[in-house]
Design an enzyme around this catalytic site. Sequence first.
Site, short mmCIF file in Angstrom:
data_model
loop_
_atom_site.label_atom_id
_atom_site.label_comp_id
_atom_site.label_asym_id
_atom_site.label_seq_id
_atom_site.Cartn_x
_atom_site.Cartn_y
_atom_site.Cartn_z
N ASP A 9 31.09 36.33 53.39
CA ASP A 9 31.76 37.05 52.33
C ASP A 9 30.84 37.14 51.02
OD1 ASP A 9 34.20 37.85 50.65
OD2 ASP A 9 33.75 35.72 50.13
N ASP A 11 32.37 38.05 47.27
CA ASP A 11 33.02 37.64 46.07
C ASP A 11 33.32 36.12 46.04
OD1 ASP A 11 32.82 40.24 44.43
OD2 ASP A 11 34.08 40.86 45.99
C1 XBP Z 1 37.50 39.67 47.01
C2 XBP Z 1 38.53 40.79 46.37
C3 XBP Z 1 38.16 41.90 45.60
C4 XBP Z 1 37.44 41.85 44.41
C5 XBP Z 1 37.36 43.25 43.72
O1 XBP Z 1 37.93 39.24 48.13
O2 XBP Z 1 39.65 40.58 46.45
O3 XBP Z 1 39.03 42.77 45.93
O4 XBP Z 1 38.28 40.88 43.66
O5 XBP Z 1 36.85 44.14 44.54
P1 XBP Z 1 37.11 38.55 49.22
P2 XBP Z 1 37.26 45.58 44.43
O6 XBP Z 1 35.90 37.79 48.43
O7 XBP Z 1 37.99 37.71 49.97
O8 XBP Z 1 36.64 39.53 50.24
O9 XBP Z 1 38.14 46.11 43.15
O10 XBP Z 1 35.87 46.77 44.94
O11 XBP Z 1 38.38 45.93 45.67
MG MG Z 2 35.61 35.65 48.65
#
Ligand code: XBP
Ligand code: MG
Length: 262
Positions: A9, A11
Amino acid sequence: MTLRALIFDVDGTLADTERDGHRVAFNAAFRAAGLDWEWDVATYGRLLEVAGGKERIRHYLRERPADAASPSHADAWIAALHEAKTRFYVEALAAGALPMRPGVVRLLAEARDAGLRLAIATTTTAENVTALLRQGLGETSTSWFEVIAAGDVVPRKKPAPDVYLHALERLGLPASECLAFEDSENGIRASRGAGIATVVTLNDYTRGQDFAGAVSVLESLGEPGLPARVLAGESPRLDYVAVDDLRRWHGDAPAGPAPARV
Ligand code: XBP
Ligand code: MG
């Protein structure tokens, strides 16, 4: 089954991007669009239940019936607002605002040396992934990852397993030959839903979430001199998570001496 690939993953797992990265970029986009919305740290924490930036904006609008009644809040309006958010986010990354989490650079280097294949499975937009990797790991680092499954590559975002299933298909590997790395309940629901054993490194937004079924739940991957504190499940042999630990947790037979000929 031998461990062949690690699927990350982005973020919250590779870097703490949410509070000081995505949240700030959303607010900048709202201001630029003339909206009086401000997602403070606590509000954003609540909104993180909804994965995906466009989906998060849509959810927020639904919470504000007066705004949602406006015809301007159609998909195209949300998409344009989100494109502005992506621009602000990528600009912030170019300024070097978000470092990789402890142990990430080390473990990726070790995994590459050990011949493990690497992939990414994330909800965030592809440009954001490229910008983060380049800034945190160097210009050529996007090529380290055989598969970068991101954003709208699948219609159903985490906690649906789709982005992980997509990554497995592109790698041409069964779930049983991979390990996933996640930081959130939505994330582990997605990876476990795809049948992939998962290591969790939590953060302040995801502390207290349900990580049932994780191989190990840690504060971080750790570094020599910066121990990886284990909250549940398996522990690394040393202070930090190394490839040998991942192989052991995965259930690989230890690499011993070659059997004697008879
Ligand atoms: C991460 C997210 C992303 C970011 C924003 O979830 O939910 O949406 O917050 O990115 P994970 P975008 O780590 O579970 O993948 O605005 O580009 O969607
Ligand atoms: Mg995440």
